[in-house]
Scaffold this active site. Structure first.
Site, short mmCIF file in Angstrom:
data_model
loop_
_atom_site.label_atom_id
_atom_site.label_comp_id
_atom_site.label_asym_id
_atom_site.label_seq_id
_atom_site.Cartn_x
_atom_site.Cartn_y
_atom_site.Cartn_z
N SER A 229 130.05 103.86 9.94
CA SER A 229 129.13 103.45 11.01
C SER A 229 129.72 102.31 11.83
CB SER A 229 127.83 102.92 10.42
OG SER A 229 127.25 103.86 9.59
N HIS B 24 131.85 109.97 13.81
CA HIS B 24 130.61 109.34 13.34
C HIS B 24 129.41 110.26 13.54
CE1 HIS B 24 127.51 105.88 13.88
NE2 HIS B 24 127.59 106.25 12.62
N GLU C 58 130.00 110.79 17.37
CA GLU C 58 130.86 109.94 18.19
C GLU C 58 132.29 110.05 17.67
OE1 GLU C 58 127.67 106.40 19.34
OE2 GLU C 58 128.79 106.24 17.47
N ASN D 29 125.00 102.82 18.26
CA ASN D 29 124.60 101.69 17.41
C ASN D 29 124.62 100.37 18.16
OD1 ASN D 29 123.93 103.21 15.26
ND2 ASN D 29 125.77 102.83 14.08
N1 LIG Z 1 123.22 106.19 6.14
C1 LIG Z 1 123.39 106.41 7.44
O1 LIG Z 1 122.42 106.49 8.20
C2 LIG Z 1 124.77 106.59 8.02
C3 LIG Z 1 124.89 107.15 9.29
C4 LIG Z 1 126.17 107.37 9.82
C5 LIG Z 1 127.29 106.98 9.10
N2 LIG Z 1 127.14 106.41 7.86
C6 LIG Z 1 128.36 106.06 7.12
O2 LIG Z 1 128.59 107.03 6.14
C7 LIG Z 1 129.24 106.45 5.01
C8 LIG Z 1 128.41 106.73 3.77
O3 LIG Z 1 127.11 106.20 3.95
P1 LIG Z 1 125.87 106.79 3.12
O4 LIG Z 1 124.64 106.29 3.78
O5 LIG Z 1 126.06 108.26 2.88
O6 LIG Z 1 126.07 105.99 1.74
P2 LIG Z 1 125.63 106.44 0.26
O7 LIG Z 1 125.62 105.19 -0.53
O8 LIG Z 1 124.42 107.29 0.28
O9 LIG Z 1 126.87 107.35 -0.18
C9 LIG Z 1 128.15 106.84 -0.39
C10 LIG Z 1 128.78 107.63 -1.51
O10 LIG Z 1 130.15 107.25 -1.63
C11 LIG Z 1 130.46 107.38 -2.99
N3 LIG Z 1 131.70 106.68 -3.29
C12 LIG Z 1 131.91 105.36 -3.53
N4 LIG Z 1 133.22 105.14 -3.79
C13 LIG Z 1 133.83 106.35 -3.69
C14 LIG Z 1 135.18 106.78 -3.86
N5 LIG Z 1 136.15 105.93 -4.17
N6 LIG Z 1 135.45 108.08 -3.69
C15 LIG Z 1 134.46 108.96 -3.37
N7 LIG Z 1 133.17 108.62 -3.22
C16 LIG Z 1 132.87 107.33 -3.37
C17 LIG Z 1 129.25 106.82 -3.72
O11 LIG Z 1 129.22 107.26 -5.06
C18 LIG Z 1 128.12 107.39 -2.87
O12 LIG Z 1 127.63 108.62 -3.38
C19 LIG Z 1 129.37 104.95 5.31
O13 LIG Z 1 130.65 104.70 5.83
C20 LIG Z 1 128.33 104.72 6.39
O14 LIG Z 1 128.67 103.66 7.25
C21 LIG Z 1 125.90 106.23 7.30
#
Ligand SMILES: NC(=O)c1ccc[n+]([C@@H]2O[C@H](COP(=O)([O-])OP(=O)(O)OC[C@H]3O[C@@H](n4cnc5c(N)ncnc54)[C@H](O)[C@@H]3O)[C@@H](O)[C@H]2O)c1
Length: 290
Positions: free
Chosen positions: A123, A144, A156, A195
């Site tokens: 993000s 993104h 994005e 964002n």
């Molecule tokens: N939540 C949102 O609304 C959103 C929107 C767009 C982008 N993002 C981005 O997406 C990414 C994930 O966010 P999320 O909300 O899904 O988080 P989340 O916490 O739900 O999921 C993250 C996952 O990554 C896993 N993880 C941690 N270390 C790891 C590794 N070494 N190898 C593989 N998996 C690993 C964790 O076990 C977890 O299941 C982040 O970079 C975030 O910025 C999130």
């Protein structure tokens, strides 16, 4: 690489975003392996696919054959070598911590075929902060997605200075094939497009709350009923995760050292209590009372 050569997609992280990006890719005909380090998360993601696809068939959005093909296209695995070893395109959606992502990219660079593009769904972290953990900087790009990734159309694509035209073009094409509407950012900028706009709204909403001008629900209602937003900033934060907001603010603070970048006290309070939003049953709103 030609676009037609992209057949196998690896998604790293099966959390909030990763499992839905993986499923959307499987529905759109790609062979997908989704990797996570957490067994429970993998099980939950696999069970989600089993409940989501029949629901789409019932609603007439997918045929039974399409649902079956999507199910056969997707696997959730606990081995990165297996997940990325034959990938043409990797989408990383792991926890938003720079050092963790850099380690993942160093591993991916070793494991994934030389032609594979490595895209981050981060993000806030621009890909130039990750690319030099690899020997293929021209192929490391921001892609993104928005939450929920199965529903939201916007993607994005950020073309940092190290990203080749080919990588940006292929990432745009892949986004379209995943039935998304990609927008291209020609420069890296903090917060990307949407964002940045949301940050301004959320800053004002938090100020109004902190100053005791209005309560969470009334601020959200103003955005929904006055500006036509599908949901207000606090409800949206419950959906995206207060933990993610907290982590992002702390990362920003570590980078700038500016106290203005610290998470606001109300966010810290929820975070410390483990109130991350919908996923924990409580955040700005209480979902246990539904
Ligand atoms: N939540 C949102 O609304 C959103 C929107 C767009 C982008 N993002 C981005 O997406 C990414 C994930 O966010 P999320 O909300 O899904 O988080 P989340 O916490 O739900 O999921 C993250 C996952 O990554 C896993 N993880 C941690 N270390 C790891 C590794 N070494 N190898 C593989 N998996 C690993 C964790 O076990 C977890 O299941 C982040 O970079 C975030 O910025 C999130």
């Amino acid at each position: 690489m030609k676009f037609e050569d992209i057949k196998n997609i690896c998604v790293v992280g099966a959390g909030n975003m990763g499992h839905q990006i993986a499923l959307q890719s499987a529905i759109c005909g790609f062979k997908v392996k989704c990797f996570d380090i957490n067994e429970e998360t993998l099980k939950k993601a696999d069970a989600f696919v089993d409940s989501y696809l029949p629901g789409r068939v019932e609603k007439g959005r997918l045929t039974a054959e399409q649902a079956e093909a999507a199910r056969n296209n997707i696997q959730f695995v606990n081995d990165l070598e297996l997940a990325a070893g034959d990938a043409d395109f990797v989408i990383e959606a792991a926890t938003e911590i720079l050092e963790l992502k850099r380690k993942i990219y160093a591993d991916l660079d070793r494991i994934a075929p030389r032609h594979a593009i490595l895209a981050t769904n981060s993000s806030a972290i621009v890909s130039s902060k990750i690319a030099d953990a690899t020997q293929r900087q021209d192929k490391v790009v921001n892609m993104h997605f928005f939450n929920p990734a199965l529903v939201m159309k916007l993607v994005e694509v950020v073309k940092g200075p190290h990203v080749s035209d080919e990588t940006a073009d292929l990432t745009m094409q892949l986004s379209k094939t995943l039935q998304k509407v990609p927008v291209l950012l020609k420069k890296e900028v903090d917060g990307f497009l949407l964002n940045r706009i949301f940050a301004a709204i959320s800053r004002e909403a938090t100020w109004l709350l902190e100053m005791g001008v209005a309560e969470v629900e009334d601020i959200d209602n103003a955005c929904v009923y006055g500006a036509g937003h599908p949901m207000g900033p606090f409800r949206l934060n419950d959906l995206t995760g207060l933990d993610l907001s907290y982590i992002m603010r702390m990362e920003k603070f570590r980078e700038t050292g500016n106290p203005a970048d610290l998470p606001n006290p109300r966010l810290v309070e929820h975070y410390m209590k483990g109130e991350y939003g919908e996923k924990t049953g409580k955040g700005w709103y209480d979902y246990s009372k539904k």
